[in-house]
Design an enzyme around this catalytic site. Structure first.
Site, PDB file in Angstrom:
ATOM      1  N   GLU A  76      29.675  34.250  40.089  1.00 41.33           N
ATOM      2  CA  GLU A  76      29.048  35.111  38.668  1.00 41.33           C
ATOM      3  C   GLU A  76      29.987  35.755  36.991  1.00 41.33           C
ATOM      4  O   GLU A  76      31.304  36.449  37.864  1.00 41.33           O
ATOM      5  CB  GLU A  76      28.290  36.073  38.574  1.00 41.33           C
ATOM      6  N   CYS A 332      29.117  46.966  39.450  1.00 37.44           N
ATOM      7  CA  CYS A 332      30.039  47.090  40.180  1.00 37.44           C
ATOM      8  C   CYS A 332      30.241  46.712  41.550  1.00 37.44           C
ATOM      9  O   CYS A 332      29.343  47.487  42.457  1.00 37.44           O
ATOM     10  CB  CYS A 332      31.119  48.001  40.714  1.00 37.44           C
TER      11      CYS A 332
HETATM   12  N1  SAH Z   1      38.656  42.515  44.838  1.00 33.83           N
HETATM   13  C1  SAH Z   1      39.387  43.458  44.256  1.00 33.83           C
HETATM   14  C2  SAH Z   1      38.002  43.592  41.973  1.00 33.83           C
HETATM   15  C3  SAH Z   1      36.560  44.057  42.719  1.00 33.83           C
HETATM   16  S1  SAH Z   1      35.239  44.716  43.049  1.00 33.83           S
HETATM   17  C4  SAH Z   1      38.248  45.222  44.327  1.00 33.83           C
HETATM   18  O1  SAH Z   1      38.420  45.385  45.087  1.00 33.83           O
HETATM   19  O2  SAH Z   1      39.326  46.359  43.611  1.00 33.83           O
HETATM   20  C5  SAH Z   1      35.808  45.188  42.038  1.00 33.83           C
HETATM   21  C6  SAH Z   1      35.422  47.091  42.249  1.00 33.83           C
HETATM   22  O3  SAH Z   1      33.989  47.347  42.082  1.00 33.83           O
HETATM   23  C7  SAH Z   1      36.245  47.989  43.272  1.00 33.83           C
HETATM   24  O4  SAH Z   1      36.746  48.484  42.584  1.00 33.83           O
HETATM   25  C8  SAH Z   1      34.992  47.817  44.267  1.00 33.83           C
HETATM   26  O5  SAH Z   1      35.617  48.428  44.892  1.00 33.83           O
HETATM   27  C9  SAH Z   1      34.143  48.597  43.355  1.00 33.83           C
HETATM   28  N2  SAH Z   1      33.078  47.904  44.294  1.00 33.83           N
HETATM   29  C10 SAH Z   1      32.829  46.846  45.107  1.00 33.83           C
HETATM   30  N3  SAH Z   1      30.974  47.613  45.680  1.00 33.83           N
HETATM   31  C11 SAH Z   1      30.893  48.313  45.092  1.00 33.83           C
HETATM   32  C12 SAH Z   1      29.867  49.346  45.087  1.00 33.83           C
HETATM   33  N4  SAH Z   1      28.686  48.893  46.317  1.00 33.83           N
HETATM   34  N5  SAH Z   1      29.238  50.576  44.381  1.00 33.83           N
HETATM   35  C13 SAH Z   1      29.934  50.617  43.600  1.00 33.83           C
HETATM   36  N6  SAH Z   1      31.665  50.475  43.496  1.00 33.83           N
HETATM   37  C14 SAH Z   1      31.604  49.359  44.282  1.00 33.83           C
END
Ligand code: SAH
Ligand code: SF4
Length: 349
Positions: A76, A332
């Site tokens: 996505e 996110c």
């Molecule tokens: N794999 C990378 C980038 C994609 S995730 C990483 O982990 O940084 C992008 C951001 O969204 C990351 O900071 C991740 O920790 C956050 N994220 C993942 N799941 C989330 C959720 N349920 N609520 C808020 N942030 C979340």
């Protein structure tokens, strides 16, 4: 790694023409490239189909200012338009916004379909890895977002599905192409990583002024390893060292991302410990209110403001990320491909 996936027959300037059409003139089909001989256009269309795939499904929110698209094989991309100087897609961008510039268009791109790193609170992690994306598939997401947002994208964040440093070559090749071909400075590209230390150190050596965000989520190894399984392999101290190495090599401020989860990582002692870790650095913390996902039972913290204040009292620069796109599962950590029948069909809102 070459990002451009098409072989263009004929003299070298033909490829330049095709590149201009794709990267600068938003062409979707070879047949649109009217300065190419018709025979060449037709052959390219027969061989490759369209320049860009059509989304399998679209979801729209905020009166068209947030649009999420699903592409095959299940990744996505989210396009977001922000009007007004006070709004921003996320704090990582804020340092790159010129004072007075008021219209920002952000592509939140995926580097993989799914993710194999299994962070417990992340919908993408909950679905597992389908496959890593090719560099052009990443660039295509930016081109799609530009189209949806009326022609241009000003910022790209690798905060969609997947871990960009687990698909290192393709992510870097895509960023180079976004910089060289699409014309968006690498400085306006935020690469968010869960903390794959060897790849972060490698990134520090690259002559590419990308902006780095580190998903820390806890200052202590015990809590972090519960949330982020790779934390067992690379403890907080090593992640911070790698972030310093990047800062030292590039002179660019690193962002610490921190999703606040009630009773897990939102305690006062954790704010104080985090402030201690960041003391004497110019890193800033981007607090992300936890977005709900089906497979994670814990709740968003009710202490976001207090935690921010505790960090500030410890001398840390803090911003709170907005939750844009929640209602269409585009915020996110909410990206997880579903069968298109569960989403609105492309074109509907
Ligand atoms: N794999 C990378 C980038 C994609 S995730 C990483 O982990 O940084 C992008 C951001 O969204 C990351 O900071 C991740 O920790 C956050 N994220 C993942 N799941 C989330 C959720 N349920 N609520 C808020 N942030 C979340
Ligand atoms: Fe993968 Fe990042 Fe989600 Fe962790 S938070 S599972 S690394 S996409």
């Amino acid at each position: 790694m070459d990002v451009f996936p098409f072989e263009i027959p004929g003299p070298a300037y033909r490829e330049r023409q095709v590149r201009t059409w794709i990267y600068r003139r938003a062409a979707r089909s070879f047949l649109q490239m009217t300065d190419l001989p018709l025979g060449v256009r037709t052959r390219l269309a027969e061989r490759y189909g369209d320049v860009r795939p059509e989304p399998l499904a679209l979801r729209v929110a905020d009166e068209g200012a947030t649009v999420k698209a699903l592409f095959s094989p299940g990744y996505e991309v989210v396009a977001m338009r922000y009007r007004g100087a006070s709004s921003r897609a996320c704090a990582d961008e804020e340092q790159h916004v010129r004072p007075g510039s008021s219209d920002r268009r952000t592509a939140c791109v995926s580097s993989q379909a799914g993710c194999g790193l299994g962070c417990t609170f992340c919908a993408t992690g909950q679905m597992g890895l389908v496959r890593s994306l090719e560099p052009f598939e990443i660039v295509q997401q930016v081109l799609w977002a530009a189209d949806v947002l009326g022609g241009t994208v000003t910022n790209v964040v690798f905060m969609g599905m997947g871990e960009p440093l687990a698909n290192y070559e393709a992510s870097l090749a895509a960023i180079r192409s976004i910089h060289d071909d699409v014309g968006i400075s690498a400085r306006k590209v935020v690469l968010s990583t869960v903390g794959l230390v060897p790849a972060m150190l490698r990134l520090a050596e690259e002559p590419l002024p990308v902006t780095l965000a580190l998903s820390l989520h806890a200052p202590d190894d015990e809590t972090r390893s519960r949330l982020v399984p790779v934390g067992v392999r690379w403890p907080v101290a090593e992640c911070m060292e790698a972030a310093h190495a990047f800062r030292g090599a590039h002179g660019r401020r690193v962002t610490i991302e921190y999703a606040l989860i009630a009773e897990v990582n939102d305690h006062r002692w954790q704010a104080e410990m985090l402030a201690g870790l960041l003391r004497g650095t110019d890193m800033h913390v981007n607090l992300i209110p936890l977005n709900p996902t089906a497979g994670f039972p814990a709740h968003a913290s009710a202490r976001v403001e207090e935690f921010a204040a505790e960090l500030k009292a410890g001398g840390v620069n803090v911003t709170v990320r907005d939750t844009r796109g929640r209602e269409i599962d585009a915020a996110c950590g909410q990206l997880a491909s579903r069968a298109p029948r569960k989403m609105e069909r492309a074109g509907s809102t």
